[in-house]
Design an enzyme around this catalytic site. Structure first.
Site, PDB file in Angstrom:
ATOM      1  N   ASP A  16      -5.680   7.840  -0.581  1.00 22.42           N
ATOM      2  CA  ASP A  16      -4.821   7.385   0.515  1.00 22.42           C
ATOM      3  C   ASP A  16      -4.500   8.522   1.486  1.00 22.42           C
ATOM      4  O   ASP A  16      -3.333   8.789   1.792  1.00 22.42           O
ATOM      5  CB  ASP A  16      -3.517   6.795  -0.023  1.00 22.42           C
ATOM      6  N   GLU A  19      -3.536  -4.006   3.930  1.00 22.81           N
ATOM      7  CA  GLU A  19      -2.567  -2.945   3.625  1.00 22.81           C
ATOM      8  C   GLU A  19      -2.969  -1.676   4.349  1.00 22.81           C
ATOM      9  O   GLU A  19      -3.907  -1.656   5.140  1.00 22.81           O
ATOM     10  CB  GLU A  19      -2.508  -2.702   2.113  1.00 22.81           C
TER      11      GLU A  19
END
Length: 575
Positions: A76, A248
């Site tokens: 991420d 997301e």
């Protein structure tokens, strides 16, 4: 080892709730209030070697870089630019310190300058390994660094700030209004600020499994609070007729009068991808790019050699010359979907087409391990490598731990010290069989093929005391090469496997004498690991167990979101 080591007594310090990060980039903490204890474990050194064939490339030049740019469990990624420097932060889940922070001047050579979360007042983890801190975003605005993130083990979403990220960060500003994860912070050119994030579908009504949505709020920097109602930007994903899942990881950018909303879609596994939407207004309506996804590998043959897969969750930065580059997560699997190294950070150029839509260069083609580097001056600073094959050795010559080391969960007390070139660890009562804060200091496994070794001194006085070297994914999935006193009272080196609910001793060997030195070594060969030991540095390595199936350390088997750690570990009650 001499008699002194057999009766080694070392002072350590209680870990205060205000653990302070030091300014030196190689240090984490300082400690006070020494106490004395016995039955310690002393580690003389710890050495890691990466040996992946894909990095043995004769065609790579100084004009190229290796993917991944951050090898090992660094998922991420988020990136920002401040003048001629670039800062990047990644997820860390329940490892502490949290949110590793890197700096670069050429986007290729990354120096870890610390962590964002270094104090228990910022985050105190106590749950599962894959809980804790999810998907941060880092941004810079008017002299201030901002990191926004989700702590799923605490109060949810928060912001921390810093004017000097190497010196430390503020305590969290909590955002209780937000129901969701993966927050993004966007500074508009009109002075307004917005927080965008993933959340449940409108009215909490799911039209299909995996139905999620993207929302935004206006945020006031001075009041440090949200000042608007929630606005829906994207419901479901790119095409609701195809039942898109797990939208997301949003990041908002503005370019040429458009608001561009980049998102991950498809989940964190093999179907992962990056998609993009745009609108003339911050609140939409947003149009999905007709050629989405702009980044994915899910359509490619699963039996191809040297794969990079599960690509998505990207963030972007513009260079001074106008070039754009994207950093994103991906995996290097073996046997299609197994990877012990976790989700790693990769990089590719982003190109803007004449119609105004962005595309990743080679985004849907097989992603390269070697790629021409960005048009930036090459850094001449000597730093610890984060990609390619390398050797990393710690002789514990500093008085504090190097930034590459991690605890599992926020320590409640100080259980180690460093003195005279030796790391001293106190075996605590907790063991890694259970979700607890045990004596554990680990670094990431960054290669599929690797060697890791350490030399330690330990004289267990009774059954149950154990210490050594562990390849660890979670409490139910690890391989522990350690030393203990068996039920017959003999000292032995042993290999323990935790696989789900099953604990098994795969091999053991009584050591020849009571000398308390032991050297242990793990050789990883993608799926299979070999385990060695010896009692003298000048001796040959002795094989304890070969060809152990280490796929139990993969995300596919162990589940969760993390990669393997290679750690020093000790316990008083390792039964």
């Amino acid at each position: 080892m001499n008699l002194f080591r057999n009766h080694f007594i070392m002072s350590v310090a209680l870990l205060t709730l205000g653990l302070a990060m030091l300014s030196h980039s190689k240090k984490i903490y300082s400690f006070k209030q020494p106490i004395a204890y016995k039955h310690v474990v002393t580690y003389d050194w710890f050495e890691y070697k990466g040996q992946d064939a894909v990095f043995e490339r004769s065609d790579k030049t100084n004009d190229d870089y290796f993917n991944p740019i951050l090898a090992g469990f660094y998922s991420d990624p988020s990136i920002c630019r401040v003048d001629d420097a670039y800062y990047m932060v990644t997820s860390s889940f329940s490892y502490f310190p949290g949110l590793p922070l890197f700096k670069s001047t050429d986007l290729v050579h990354w120096k870890q300058i610390g962590h964002v979360i270094t104090k228990a007042s910022q985050a105190n983890f106590s749950g599962g390994v894959s809980r804790g801190l999810f998907a941060p975003t880092i941004r810079y605005h008017n002299g201030v660094f901002y990191v926004i993130c989700t702590n799923v083990s605490s109060k949810g979403n928060f912001i921390v700030t810093s004017t000097n990220p190497e010196m430390g960060w503020s305590d969290p500003i909590w955002l209780p209004e937000i129901d969701g994860i993966d927050p993004d912070l966007f500074f508009d050119d009109n002075g307004k600020v917005y927080i965008t994030h993933n959340g449940p579908p409108p009215n909490n009504i799911s039209k299909h499994n995996g139905h999620r949505a993207i929302y935004t709020w206006e945020y006031d920097l001075q009041q440090q609070k949200i000042v608007s109602n929630q606005k829906l930007l994207v419901d479901g994903g790119t095409d609701m007729a195809k039942e898109p899942v797990w939208i997301e990881g949003p990041h908002m950018f503005k370019k040429d009068g458009y608001y561009y909303l980049f998102c991950a879609e498809g989940g964190t596994g093999y179907q992962h991808s990056e998609v993009v939407f745009r609108s003339r207004h911050i609140y939409g309506p947003y149009t999905s790019y007709e050629n989405n996804p702009i980044l994915t590998q899910r359509h490619l043959p699963k039996n191809r050699a040297h794969q990079i897969t599960t690509t998505g969750h990207a963030d972007f930065v513009e260079l001074p010359n106008g070039d754009w580059w994207g950093v994103y997560l991906g995996c290097r699997p073996y046997e299609v979907e197994y990877y012990n190294t976790g989700r790693e950070t990769f990089m590719l150029p982003l190109k803007w087409q004449e119609n105004g839509w962005p595309t990743f260069q080679q985004g849907t083609q097989p992603h390269p391990f070697v790629h021409p580097r960005p048009a930036l001056p090459l850094s001449q600073e000597r730093i610890e490598p984060t990609s390619g094959n390398f050797v990393s050795r710690d002789d514990f010559e500093s008085d504090t731990l190097d930034v590459l080391w991690n605890f599992l969960r926020t320590p409640d007390r100080q259980f180690y010290d460093i003195e005279g070139g030796t790391l001293v660890m106190e075996p605590q009562a907790e063991s890694m069989h259970e979700v607890s804060k045990f004596s554990f200091i680990g670094r990431r496994q960054q290669h599929s093929n690797f060697e890791v070794a350490t030399k330690f001194s330990f004289a267990p006085s009774k059954s149950g005391e154990a210490a050594g070297l562990v390849a660890f994914q979670n409490e139910k999935h690890y391989l522990f090469l350690g030393k203990r006193r068996n039920e017959q009272g003999n000292l032995e080196v042993f290999l323990e496997q935790s696989f789900g609910e099953t604990l098994e001793i795969l091999a053991s060997k009584v050591v020849e004498n009571e000398d308390d030195d032991l050297l242990v070594r793990i050789v990883g060969r993608t799926k299979y690991y070999d385990f060695y030991y010896k009692q003298n540095e000048h001796d040959d390595w002795r094989l304890l167990k070969a060809n152990v199936d280490a796929s139990l350390l993969s995300t596919k088997v162990a589940k969760g979101f993390v990669g393997s750690m290679l750690a020093m570990y000790a316990s008083k009650n390792h039964f």
